[in-house]
Design an enzyme around this catalytic site. Structure first.
Site, short mmCIF file in Angstrom:
data_model
loop_
_atom_site.label_atom_id
_atom_site.label_comp_id
_atom_site.label_asym_id
_atom_site.label_seq_id
_atom_site.Cartn_x
_atom_site.Cartn_y
_atom_site.Cartn_z
N SER A 6 48.44 90.56 70.65
CA SER A 6 49.64 89.80 71.00
C SER A 6 49.69 89.69 72.52
O SER A 6 49.73 90.71 73.21
CB SER A 6 50.89 90.52 70.51
OG SER A 6 52.00 90.08 71.26
N HIS A 29 47.55 86.32 68.88
CA HIS A 29 48.89 86.30 68.28
C HIS A 29 49.90 85.83 69.33
O HIS A 29 50.02 86.44 70.40
CB HIS A 29 49.20 87.72 67.81
CG HIS A 29 50.49 87.88 67.09
ND1 HIS A 29 50.65 87.65 65.74
CD2 HIS A 29 51.71 88.30 67.53
CE1 HIS A 29 51.89 87.90 65.39
NE2 HIS A 29 52.57 88.29 66.45
N ASP A 31 53.78 85.30 70.16
CA ASP A 31 55.15 85.68 69.76
C ASP A 31 56.15 84.71 70.36
O ASP A 31 56.38 84.73 71.57
CB ASP A 31 55.45 87.10 70.25
CG ASP A 31 54.74 88.14 69.41
OD1 ASP A 31 54.93 88.14 68.19
OD2 ASP A 31 53.97 88.93 69.99
N MET A 33 59.92 83.51 70.65
CA MET A 33 61.29 84.02 70.44
C MET A 33 62.30 83.06 71.06
O MET A 33 62.11 82.61 72.19
CB MET A 33 61.43 85.38 71.12
CG MET A 33 60.40 86.39 70.67
SD MET A 33 60.58 87.92 71.60
CE MET A 33 59.19 88.86 70.94
N HIS A 62 53.56 83.43 65.61
CA HIS A 62 54.64 84.18 64.96
C HIS A 62 55.97 83.66 65.48
O HIS A 62 56.37 83.96 66.60
CB HIS A 62 54.46 85.68 65.29
CG HIS A 62 55.51 86.57 64.73
ND1 HIS A 62 55.66 87.89 65.14
CD2 HIS A 62 56.45 86.36 63.78
CE1 HIS A 62 56.66 88.43 64.47
NE2 HIS A 62 57.16 87.54 63.64
N MET A 64 59.72 83.67 65.77
CA MET A 64 60.96 84.45 65.59
C MET A 64 62.10 83.56 66.08
O MET A 64 62.62 83.73 67.18
CB MET A 64 60.86 85.76 66.38
CG MET A 64 59.90 86.75 65.72
SD MET A 64 59.38 88.05 66.84
CE MET A 64 57.99 87.26 67.62
N MET A 132 56.67 93.32 59.28
CA MET A 132 57.03 93.84 60.61
C MET A 132 57.13 95.37 60.54
O MET A 132 57.82 95.92 59.68
CB MET A 132 58.36 93.26 61.07
CG MET A 132 58.33 91.79 61.43
SD MET A 132 57.08 91.34 62.67
CE MET A 132 57.60 92.27 64.11
N GLY A 140 55.98 97.08 72.59
CA GLY A 140 56.06 98.45 73.07
C GLY A 140 56.98 99.39 72.29
O GLY A 140 57.35 100.45 72.79
N ASP A 170 52.62 94.13 62.20
CA ASP A 170 52.90 93.78 63.60
C ASP A 170 53.93 94.74 64.18
O ASP A 170 55.05 94.82 63.69
CB ASP A 170 53.43 92.34 63.64
CG ASP A 170 53.69 91.83 65.04
OD1 ASP A 170 53.37 92.52 66.01
OD2 ASP A 170 54.21 90.70 65.15
N GLY A 171 53.51 95.45 65.24
CA GLY A 171 54.44 96.31 65.96
C GLY A 171 54.01 97.76 65.94
O GLY A 171 53.82 98.35 64.88
N GLY A 192 49.77 94.57 70.72
CA GLY A 192 50.09 94.03 72.03
C GLY A 192 49.90 95.05 73.13
O GLY A 192 48.88 95.07 73.83
O1 LIG Z 1 56.29 90.42 67.11
C1 LIG Z 1 56.31 91.22 68.01
C2 LIG Z 1 57.60 91.74 68.51
O2 LIG Z 1 58.64 91.13 67.85
C3 LIG Z 1 55.01 91.65 68.68
O3 LIG Z 1 53.94 90.95 68.08
C4 LIG Z 1 54.76 93.12 68.59
O4 LIG Z 1 55.82 93.88 68.97
C5 LIG Z 1 53.48 93.51 69.33
O5 LIG Z 1 53.71 94.35 70.36
P1 LIG Z 1 53.32 95.94 70.35
O6 LIG Z 1 51.91 96.04 69.81
O7 LIG Z 1 53.44 96.30 71.79
O8 LIG Z 1 54.31 96.62 69.44
FE LIG Z 2 54.51 89.27 66.57
#
Ligand SMILES: O=C(CO)[C@H](O)[C@H](O)COP(=O)(O)O
Ligand SMILES: [Fe+2]
Length: 209
Positions: A6, A29, A31, A33, A62, A64, A132, A140, A170-171, A192
């Site tokens: 990401s 990826h 993101d 928003m 993605h 959001m 998610m 982060g 993801d996350g 990310g």
């Molecule tokens: O969709 C996301 C946040 O909404 C990001 O893709 C996700 O948080 C990636 O970041 P990390 O790997 O730092 O958690």
């Molecule tokens: Fe994402």
């Protein structure tokens, strides 16, 4: 395991080199928003278009956003492999059809508090399901391991119903959380901060693979 870095945590003043540093990624990826669906604003079609023109890696978008039907056509680049929308957003059925008409893979995502059963009315249309593993909105954050229960259920559901969607998480993915993802049956991980905080991103991607 496929890896989708990401670029949310990348250095946006240096995008060309940042893209160069993840050349062994399976997907990039993006993101997106809107400041309404999640309490954050990231980047939009203009920067995404520049990214698509400066890479030969397929894009995993993605969204959001509350109104994906409005936004989907703006992310339909030559390299767009999947556009993922949240089933908590507006016009889900219509947006799925709009993505299909663009001949792009349909991704469907759920937030951590949304039960898996809410996905089932749409699941036959999906090429990818994104579970998610953090509350969407920020990079982060810490990995929510309990969400892997949904992945395990999906693996069984896919087999039982002879479907073939990819399962993505993801996350909070890093070298400590990746094994549990693999064991649960995840096909694609988004990462990310783990990758972009590393000096050698290619090694980071390889280690997750
Ligand atoms: O969709 C996301 C946040 O909404 C990001 O893709 C996700 O948080 C990636 O970041 P990390 O790997 O730092 O958690
Ligand atoms: Fe994402």
């Amino acid at each position: 395991m496929k890896v989708a870095p990401s670029i949310l945590t990348a250095d946006f003043t240096n995008l060309k080199e940042e893209l160069e540093s993840i050349k062994n990624a399976d997907y990039i990826h993006l993101d997106i928003m809107d400041g309404h669906f999640v309490p954050n604003i990231s980047f939009g079609p203009a920067i995404s278009k520049k990214i698509s023109e400066n890479t030969d890696i397929d894009l995993d978008v993605h969204l959001m956003v509350w109104q994906p039907l409005f936004w989907v056509p703006k992310f339909a680049f030559k390299r767009t492999k999947y556009i993922t929308i949240h089933i908590e957003s507006d016009d889900v059925k219509e947006t799925i059809e709009a993505i299909k008409e663009l001949e792009i893979g349909v991704g469907l995502s759920i937030k951590p508090k949304t039960p898996l059963k809410d996905l089932y009315p749409y699941i036959k249309k999906a090429d990818l399901i994104l579970i998610m593993t953090v509350e969407p909105g920020f990079g982060g954050q810490s990995f929510m391991e309990d969400q892997l229960t949904k992945v395990k259920e999906l693996v069984k559901y896919r087999e039982k119903n002879k479907l073939d969607f990819m399962i993505e998480v993801d996350g909070g993915i890093n070298d400590e959380t990746i094994d549990a993802c693999r064991e649960a049956g995840v096909d694609i991980v988004v990462a990310g901060s783990y990758i972009f905080n590393m000096k050698n991103r290619k090694e980071g991607i390889e280690s997750l693979k």
